[in-house]
Design a protein around this motif. Structure first.
Motif, PDB file in Angstrom:
ATOM      1  N   VAL A 128      87.890  55.587  64.260  1.00  0.00           N
ATOM      2  CA  VAL A 128      87.920  56.007  65.732  1.00  0.00           C
ATOM      3  C   VAL A 128      88.872  55.610  66.662  1.00  0.00           C
ATOM      4  O   VAL A 128      87.598  54.273  66.749  1.00  0.00           O
ATOM      5  CB  VAL A 128      86.822  57.178  65.701  1.00  0.00           C
ATOM      6  CG1 VAL A 128      86.982  57.542  66.717  1.00  0.00           C
ATOM      7  CG2 VAL A 128      86.027  57.622  65.001  1.00  0.00           C
ATOM      8  N   ARG A 129      89.499  56.245  66.942  1.00  0.00           N
ATOM      9  CA  ARG A 129      90.152  55.395  67.945  1.00  0.00           C
ATOM     10  C   ARG A 129      89.706  55.678  69.053  1.00  0.00           C
ATOM     11  O   ARG A 129      90.094  57.394  69.651  1.00  0.00           O
ATOM     12  CB  ARG A 129      91.713  54.830  68.476  1.00  0.00           C
ATOM     13  CG  ARG A 129      92.613  54.460  69.064  1.00  0.00           C
ATOM     14  CD  ARG A 129      92.220  53.192  69.040  1.00  0.00           C
ATOM     15  NE  ARG A 129      92.794  52.254  70.382  1.00  0.00           N
ATOM     16  CZ  ARG A 129      93.665  51.559  70.052  1.00  0.00           C
ATOM     17  NH1 ARG A 129      94.678  51.310  68.806  1.00  0.00           N
ATOM     18  NH2 ARG A 129      94.399  50.883  70.712  1.00  0.00           N
ATOM     19  N   ALA A 130      88.619  55.759  70.668  1.00  0.00           N
ATOM     20  CA  ALA A 130      88.816  56.119  71.941  1.00  0.00           C
ATOM     21  C   ALA A 130      89.178  55.554  72.913  1.00  0.00           C
ATOM     22  O   ALA A 130      88.430  54.397  73.044  1.00  0.00           O
ATOM     23  CB  ALA A 130      87.314  55.917  71.568  1.00  0.00           C
ATOM     24  N   ARG A 166      90.843  52.309  74.713  1.00  0.00           N
ATOM     25  CA  ARG A 166      90.768  51.265  74.054  1.00  0.00           C
ATOM     26  C   ARG A 166      90.177  50.736  72.599  1.00  0.00           C
ATOM     27  O   ARG A 166      90.212  49.365  72.508  1.00  0.00           O
ATOM     28  CB  ARG A 166      90.805  49.821  75.778  1.00  0.00           C
ATOM     29  CG  ARG A 166      89.351  49.631  75.455  1.00  0.00           C
ATOM     30  CD  ARG A 166      89.727  48.837  76.733  1.00  0.00           C
ATOM     31  NE  ARG A 166      89.613  49.515  77.913  1.00  0.00           N
ATOM     32  CZ  ARG A 166      89.477  49.026  79.268  1.00  0.00           C
ATOM     33  NH1 ARG A 166      89.473  48.124  78.981  1.00  0.00           N
ATOM     34  NH2 ARG A 166      89.829  50.354  79.334  1.00  0.00           N
ATOM     35  N   PHE A 167      89.045  51.034  72.347  1.00  0.00           N
ATOM     36  CA  PHE A 167      87.899  50.666  71.431  1.00  0.00           C
ATOM     37  C   PHE A 167      88.196  51.722  70.154  1.00  0.00           C
ATOM     38  O   PHE A 167      89.337  52.741  70.255  1.00  0.00           O
ATOM     39  CB  PHE A 167      86.149  51.262  72.089  1.00  0.00           C
ATOM     40  CG  PHE A 167      86.331  50.653  73.335  1.00  0.00           C
ATOM     41  CD1 PHE A 167      85.588  49.729  73.156  1.00  0.00           C
ATOM     42  CD2 PHE A 167      85.844  52.233  74.913  1.00  0.00           C
ATOM     43  CE1 PHE A 167      85.239  49.285  74.476  1.00  0.00           C
ATOM     44  CE2 PHE A 167      86.036  50.845  75.215  1.00  0.00           C
ATOM     45  CZ  PHE A 167      85.177  49.972  75.683  1.00  0.00           C
ATOM     46  N   PHE A 168      88.715  51.428  69.570  1.00  0.00           N
ATOM     47  CA  PHE A 168      88.648  51.419  67.711  1.00  0.00           C
ATOM     48  C   PHE A 168      87.677  50.874  66.643  1.00  0.00           C
ATOM     49  O   PHE A 168      86.363  49.426  66.770  1.00  0.00           O
ATOM     50  CB  PHE A 168      89.472  50.494  67.236  1.00  0.00           C
ATOM     51  CG  PHE A 168      90.414  50.773  65.724  1.00  0.00           C
ATOM     52  CD1 PHE A 168      91.022  51.780  65.906  1.00  0.00           C
ATOM     53  CD2 PHE A 168      89.922  49.950  64.972  1.00  0.00           C
ATOM     54  CE1 PHE A 168      91.774  51.751  63.709  1.00  0.00           C
ATOM     55  CE2 PHE A 168      90.665  50.070  63.221  1.00  0.00           C
ATOM     56  CZ  PHE A 168      91.469  51.005  63.095  1.00  0.00           C
ATOM     57  N   VAL A 169      86.628  51.716  66.452  1.00  0.00           N
ATOM     58  CA  VAL A 169      85.354  51.678  65.362  1.00  0.00           C
ATOM     59  C   VAL A 169      85.441  52.572  64.162  1.00  0.00           C
ATOM     60  O   VAL A 169      86.460  52.783  64.082  1.00  0.00           O
ATOM     61  CB  VAL A 169      84.533  53.468  66.098  1.00  0.00           C
ATOM     62  CG1 VAL A 169      82.847  52.503  65.255  1.00  0.00           C
ATOM     63  CG2 VAL A 169      84.055  52.815  67.950  1.00  0.00           C
ATOM     64  N   TYR A 170      85.145  50.758  63.307  1.00  0.00           N
ATOM     65  CA  TYR A 170      85.925  50.718  62.092  1.00  0.00           C
ATOM     66  C   TYR A 170      84.581  50.293  60.776  1.00  0.00           C
ATOM     67  O   TYR A 170      83.508  50.006  61.908  1.00  0.00           O
ATOM     68  CB  TYR A 170      86.900  50.226  61.986  1.00  0.00           C
ATOM     69  CG  TYR A 170      86.601  48.876  62.034  1.00  0.00           C
ATOM     70  CD1 TYR A 170      86.420  47.444  60.648  1.00  0.00           C
ATOM     71  CD2 TYR A 170      86.576  48.174  62.959  1.00  0.00           C
ATOM     72  CE1 TYR A 170      86.053  46.663  60.655  1.00  0.00           C
ATOM     73  CE2 TYR A 170      86.580  46.738  62.998  1.00  0.00           C
ATOM     74  CZ  TYR A 170      86.299  45.863  61.852  1.00  0.00           C
ATOM     75  OH  TYR A 170      85.752  44.907  62.439  1.00  0.00           O
ATOM     76  N   GLY A 171      84.762  50.701  60.130  1.00  0.00           N
ATOM     77  CA  GLY A 171      83.344  50.365  59.797  1.00  0.00           C
ATOM     78  C   GLY A 171      83.844  49.490  57.777  1.00  0.00           C
ATOM     79  O   GLY A 171      85.294  48.698  58.121  1.00  0.00           O
ATOM     80  N   THR A 173      78.109  55.960  64.423  1.00  0.00           N
ATOM     81  CA  THR A 173      79.588  55.584  63.837  1.00  0.00           C
ATOM     82  C   THR A 173      80.411  55.455  64.434  1.00  0.00           C
ATOM     83  O   THR A 173      81.476  55.194  64.214  1.00  0.00           O
ATOM     84  CB  THR A 173      79.716  56.515  62.453  1.00  0.00           C
ATOM     85  OG1 THR A 173      79.592  57.471  62.943  1.00  0.00           O
ATOM     86  CG2 THR A 173      78.604  56.115  61.446  1.00  0.00           C
ATOM     87  N   GLY A 174      80.724  56.358  65.829  1.00  0.00           N
ATOM     88  CA  GLY A 174      81.754  56.409  66.278  1.00  0.00           C
ATOM     89  C   GLY A 174      82.400  58.611  65.846  1.00  0.00           C
ATOM     90  O   GLY A 174      83.011  58.472  66.813  1.00  0.00           O
ATOM     91  N   HIS A 175      82.205  58.606  65.469  1.00  0.00           N
ATOM     92  CA  HIS A 175      82.531  60.102  64.855  1.00  0.00           C
ATOM     93  C   HIS A 175      82.323  60.880  66.037  1.00  0.00           C
ATOM     94  O   HIS A 175      82.674  62.100  65.615  1.00  0.00           O
ATOM     95  CB  HIS A 175      82.323  59.774  63.247  1.00  0.00           C
ATOM     96  CG  HIS A 175      83.102  59.285  62.478  1.00  0.00           C
ATOM     97  ND1 HIS A 175      82.730  57.727  62.070  1.00  0.00           N
ATOM     98  CD2 HIS A 175      84.497  59.414  61.954  1.00  0.00           C
ATOM     99  CE1 HIS A 175      84.076  57.133  61.498  1.00  0.00           C
ATOM    100  NE2 HIS A 175      85.219  58.030  61.406  1.00  0.00           N
ATOM    101  N   GLY A 195      80.403  63.745  68.590  1.00  0.00           N
ATOM    102  CA  GLY A 195      81.652  63.845  70.113  1.00  0.00           C
ATOM    103  C   GLY A 195      81.021  63.471  71.261  1.00  0.00           C
ATOM    104  O   GLY A 195      81.797  63.209  71.811  1.00  0.00           O
ATOM    105  N   THR A 196      79.526  62.821  70.272  1.00  0.00           N
ATOM    106  CA  THR A 196      78.776  62.829  71.890  1.00  0.00           C
ATOM    107  C   THR A 196      79.542  61.368  72.126  1.00  0.00           C
ATOM    108  O   THR A 196      79.795  60.716  72.511  1.00  0.00           O
ATOM    109  CB  THR A 196      77.248  62.467  72.112  1.00  0.00           C
ATOM    110  OG1 THR A 196      76.954  61.544  70.060  1.00  0.00           O
ATOM    111  CG2 THR A 196      77.238  63.868  71.217  1.00  0.00           C
ATOM    112  N   THR A 197      79.503  60.359  70.761  1.00  0.00           N
ATOM    113  CA  THR A 197      79.733  58.879  70.717  1.00  0.00           C
ATOM    114  C   THR A 197      81.010  58.939  71.821  1.00  0.00           C
ATOM    115  O   THR A 197      81.483  57.451  72.373  1.00  0.00           O
ATOM    116  CB  THR A 197      79.624  58.489  69.488  1.00  0.00           C
ATOM    117  OG1 THR A 197      77.878  58.515  68.896  1.00  0.00           O
ATOM    118  CG2 THR A 197      79.374  57.056  69.411  1.00  0.00           C
ATOM    119  N   VAL A 198      82.325  59.559  70.446  1.00  0.00           N
ATOM    120  CA  VAL A 198      83.314  59.456  71.139  1.00  0.00           C
ATOM    121  C   VAL A 198      83.369  59.633  72.719  1.00  0.00           C
ATOM    122  O   VAL A 198      84.265  59.399  73.210  1.00  0.00           O
ATOM    123  CB  VAL A 198      84.136  60.444  70.382  1.00  0.00           C
ATOM    124  CG1 VAL A 198      85.477  60.469  70.921  1.00  0.00           C
ATOM    125  CG2 VAL A 198      83.957  59.633  68.792  1.00  0.00           C
TER     126      VAL A 198
END
Length: 288
Positions: free
Chosen positions: A95-97, A99-104, A128-130, A132-135
């Motif tokens: 997930v890209r939000a 500047r942040f890139f969240v990955y496993g 996990t970043g996916h 809607g609230t975390t993003v």
């Protein structure tokens, strides 16, 4: 009797799905229930609730709540005796939000050089970043960072720790997270080590833990939980923030925005921004 994991799916119009999700949030027995709500078919106005009960009693209660909404089509599916959560996560894209890139771990080869990369392994914790609230929280924080740096950050209901870790990776000197679930606290601390971040997480209900009090007042508080706990914590969060401090609130549906916003306005906050993603709302508010 052994409980066999299952998935409960409810489909229907957006307004009905959002009302049903609110009913799940308001049900005391379902306080810890895991579910998501998303738009499945925009043209047909079909929204979908996916719930993953962990006990037979929770499954029965979820089905009772959802069955009250005649316009929802309800189905249940037995899940195989496997680590279905890990299997599902392995198929999630990064997930890209901002500047942040969240990955496993399965996407470590896709990390962009220009991003703040956050490796998050969820296990049994939320975030996990996916979602809607975390993003929404990450997007709000990304925009705040364009003008400010936050020396002290508190993450209430940290889940996987992604938000406090994001703060620690972008200049925050004191990042602390809390969660009422000891498993989430363990996973958050493990994710901190994976990211070589200076954040710490404690098992706490509310903001009264000594490790929370010792770093107060905070420049920024994340609170990505549920609508009613957000309202209940509004006074404590104000007390934990320095004058002019910012709170990023999420975990609330758009239909709950006025309820939550009203509680914080009454405690001396002003609205800075709101972000809508799917059925969810993220509020950025400042202590005045």
């Amino acid at each position: 009797m052994t409980y066999h994991p299952q998935q409960i799916v409810a489909r229907g119009p957006r307004a009905v799905a959002e009302a049903a999700a609110s009913a799940i949030d308001d049900d005391a027995f379902l306080e810890g229930a895991t579910y998501s709500i998303l738009e499945e078919d925009e043209d047909k106005n079909i929204w979908r609730i996916d719930a993953f009960p962990t006990t037979e009693e929770e499954s029965e209660r979820l089905q009772e709540v959802l069955a009250d909404y005649a316009d929802l089509k309800l189905t249940t599916e037995q899940l195989a005796d496997a680590d279905w959560l890990a299997m599902a996560l392995s198929g999630l894209p990064p997930v890209r939000a901002g500047r942040f890139f969240v990955y496993g771990a399965h996407d470590r080869g896709k990390r962009p050089l220009s991003a703040v990369n956050l490796r998050i392994e969820a296990g049994a914790a939320f975030g996990t970043g996916h979602h809607g609230t975390t993003v929404g929280c990450l997007m709000a924080y990304n925009d705040l960072l364009k003008k400010h740096r936050f020396e002290r950050v508190l993450d209430v209901g940290a889940g996987t720790g992604v938000l406090a870790i994001a703060a620690a990776k972008t200049g925050t000197k004191f990042a602390v997270g809390t969660d009422i679930d000891p498993i989430s606290v363990r996973i958050s601390n493990e994710n901190t080590k994976l990211n070589q971040a200076k954040a710490r997480f404690v098992w706490a209900n509310g903001l009264n833990h000594k490790d929370v009090r010792q770093d107060a007042p905070y420049d920024l508080v994340f609170a990505n939980i549920l609508a009613r706990p957000l309202v209940g914590l509004s006074h404590s969060i104000r007390g934990a923030l320095k004058p002019g401090g910012v709170v990023i609130l999420s975990g609330l549906l758009r239909t709950q925005e006025r309820f939550v916003k009203g509680a914080y306005l009454s405690h001396g906050f002003k609205v800075v921004r709101r972000i809508h993603r799917d059925a969810w709302c993220t509020l950025v508010m400042q202590k005045v």
